[in-house]
Motif scaffolding. Sequence first.
Motif, PDB file in Angstrom:
ATOM      1  N   ARG A 171       0.858  -1.188   0.000  1.00 13.24           N
ATOM      2  CA  ARG A 171       0.000   0.000   0.000  1.00 13.24           C
ATOM      3  C   ARG A 171       0.889   1.232   0.000  1.00 13.24           C
ATOM      4  O   ARG A 171       2.092   1.155   0.281  1.00 13.24           O
ATOM      5  N   THR A 172       0.309   2.381  -0.298  1.00 12.87           N
ATOM      6  CA  THR A 172       1.065   3.633  -0.289  1.00 12.87           C
ATOM      7  C   THR A 172       0.505   4.579   0.756  1.00 12.87           C
ATOM      8  O   THR A 172      -0.642   4.463   1.190  1.00 12.87           O
ATOM      9  N   SER A 173       1.332   5.546   1.127  1.00 13.10           N
ATOM     10  CA  SER A 173       0.933   6.570   2.093  1.00 13.10           C
ATOM     11  C   SER A 173       0.290   7.742   1.370  1.00 13.10           C
ATOM     12  O   SER A 173       0.234   7.803   0.137  1.00 13.10           O
ATOM     13  N   LEU A 174      -0.179   8.699   2.134  1.00 13.22           N
ATOM     14  CA  LEU A 174      -0.573   9.978   1.572  1.00 13.22           C
ATOM     15  C   LEU A 174       0.667  10.698   1.069  1.00 13.22           C
ATOM     16  O   LEU A 174       1.788  10.443   1.523  1.00 13.22           O
ATOM     17  N   ALA A 175       0.478  11.602   0.148  1.00 10.78           N
ATOM     18  CA  ALA A 175       1.599  12.363  -0.391  1.00 10.78           C
ATOM     19  C   ALA A 175       1.962  13.515   0.541  1.00 10.78           C
ATOM     20  O   ALA A 175       1.090  14.187   1.094  1.00 10.78           O
ATOM     21  N   VAL A 176       3.257  13.724   0.741  1.00  8.18           N
ATOM     22  CA  VAL A 176       3.786  14.862   1.504  1.00  8.18           C
ATOM     23  C   VAL A 176       4.881  15.501   0.659  1.00  8.18           C
ATOM     24  O   VAL A 176       5.847  14.830   0.274  1.00  8.18           O
ATOM     25  N   LYS A 177       4.729  16.785   0.338  1.00  6.15           N
ATOM     26  CA  LYS A 177       5.685  17.498  -0.523  1.00  6.15           C
ATOM     27  C   LYS A 177       5.942  16.713  -1.817  1.00  6.15           C
ATOM     28  O   LYS A 177       7.074  16.582  -2.283  1.00  6.15           O
ATOM     29  N   LYS A 178       4.853  16.169  -2.373  1.00  2.65           N
ATOM     30  CA  LYS A 178       4.897  15.426  -3.635  1.00  2.65           C
ATOM     31  C   LYS A 178       5.736  14.147  -3.544  1.00  2.65           C
ATOM     32  O   LYS A 178       6.254  13.654  -4.544  1.00  2.65           O
ATOM     33  N   ALA A 179       5.848  13.601  -2.327  1.00  2.10           N
ATOM     34  CA  ALA A 179       6.544  12.329  -2.124  1.00  2.10           C
ATOM     35  C   ALA A 179       5.587  11.343  -1.446  1.00  2.10           C
ATOM     36  O   ALA A 179       4.641  11.749  -0.761  1.00  2.10           O
ATOM     37  N   ARG A 180       5.830  10.067  -1.652  1.00  2.00           N
ATOM     38  CA  ARG A 180       5.033   9.013  -1.019  1.00  2.00           C
ATOM     39  C   ARG A 180       5.942   7.955  -0.407  1.00  2.00           C
ATOM     40  O   ARG A 180       7.104   7.810  -0.792  1.00  2.00           O
ATOM     41  N   LEU A 181       5.368   7.209   0.524  1.00  4.22           N
ATOM     42  CA  LEU A 181       6.003   6.011   1.054  1.00  4.22           C
ATOM     43  C   LEU A 181       5.269   4.788   0.534  1.00  4.22           C
ATOM     44  O   LEU A 181       4.063   4.837   0.272  1.00  4.22           O
ATOM     45  N   ILE A 182       5.999   3.702   0.409  1.00  2.00           N
ATOM     46  CA  ILE A 182       5.443   2.413   0.005  1.00  2.00           C
ATOM     47  C   ILE A 182       5.634   1.448   1.170  1.00  2.00           C
ATOM     48  O   ILE A 182       6.763   1.269   1.649  1.00  2.00           O
ATOM     49  N   HIS A 183       4.565   0.853   1.637  1.00  2.00           N
ATOM     50  CA  HIS A 183       4.636  -0.106   2.745  1.00  2.00           C
ATOM     51  C   HIS A 183       4.265  -1.493   2.231  1.00  2.00           C
ATOM     52  O   HIS A 183       3.190  -1.687   1.662  1.00  2.00           O
ATOM     53  N   THR A 184       5.159  -2.448   2.430  1.00  2.00           N
ATOM     54  CA  THR A 184       4.936  -3.818   1.971  1.00  2.00           C
ATOM     55  C   THR A 184       5.026  -4.768   3.146  1.00  2.00           C
ATOM     56  O   THR A 184       5.962  -4.685   3.957  1.00  2.00           O
ATOM     57  N   THR A 185       4.059  -5.665   3.249  1.00  2.00           N
ATOM     58  CA  THR A 185       4.070  -6.707   4.273  1.00  2.00           C
ATOM     59  C   THR A 185       4.556  -7.994   3.633  1.00  2.00           C
ATOM     60  O   THR A 185       3.916  -8.500   2.692  1.00  2.00           O
TER      61      THR A 185
END
Length: 408
Positions: A171-185
């Motif tokens: 899944r991905t995070s909300l965008a902050v300063k046009k950047a995102r995080l990707i979280h993988t289980t």
Amino acid sequence: MNRLTTSWGTFPLTRFPADPRDPLRAWDAADEYLLNHLAESGTGLSGAVAVVGDRWGALVTALAAARTAAGAGQLTQISDSYLGRSATAANLARSGAAPDAVTLLTTQDPPPERVDVLLVRVPKSLALLEDQLHRLAPAVHEDTVIVGTGMVKEIHTSTLELFERILGPTRTSLAVKKARLIHTTPGAAAERRAAGANPWPLRYALPGDAPAGLAGRTVVNQAGVFCADRLDIGTRFFLKHLPAGIGRARVADLGCGNGVVGLAVALAEPEAELLFTDESYQAVASAEENFRTHAGDGRKAEFTVGDGLADVAPESVDLVLNNPPFHSHQATTDHTARRMFADARRALRPGGELWVVGNRHLGYHVTLRRIFGNSELVASDPKFVVLKAVKTAGKRTGKRTGEPDGAR
């Protein structure tokens, strides 16, 4: 010098080679987002941590400081970029990190056997991401924390599909300063094995109309090498207009990629001595395998991962062939081309020649005249030009950054 401020301290960071006139920072909002997340969650301060694609060492420099304070264990960076690894080493030293604080691996090295935290800076190349996720999947276990980061424009549906297919639900995070995080289980080991075999390196046959004796030859491309599955049109045009009759010349394929330009010279000029150099470990590995396959193991050639021709002895090369990149990750810039041209002039013997292919709109003829004092049009079509510059005794060599003396 720009300074990155984090929860663990402030770090002076530069790209490599350091140039006070370079406006580009050694980190971006995606790096900041990931570091803030790690600080808030406490992730990455213990266990075996692997950081993939850390472009200039911002991530591991900050993490090394935090982990040293926490007495943590193994921290590893995996990079395909010689310039990125050199920047990392310089930034770590500048921050006061211990020499063994970070293990610096290349994409050609065996990956760690166990990874408790996997941090991925999404690369420009989807192929390189696929290759690295496959290579690291056996080291991942069900409790591994996996976090990726990138600018919004770098993260596509295909990016997330790779994480999910190779490692587990994503899944991905909300965008902050046009950047995102990707979280993988991570999925179970059996589920990760079901992702299939790593398709890289890729082997394919060059087209039957490929010029310069390359028609039908099978070449290998490691993941991340430019135009990995075909002969790109700029290289094809260059191959049609390479210099001939060079005899025993020492020839440098500068920014060699998979080495087909230098290979074409080797096939046409059996007495020529070849030097293949690129800042990508994947590229040089591809070039060496292609050369050994088609030119023979007994043929003399050098293969160097490095900063252009910076480590080549001055006035030791007769001919330089160059198809310079005009992107640095997502930034469009002629900085790399200028440095390559200045390197070429330094390495060439008097009377030696630099041959360059590039898009017409890039205006390389202007830069060549500044550095060499001359530029000649060899060939052109509606999209590309092949240019030649000759090293003469009267023109003073430009500075190491590729900016000639007196240009500003």
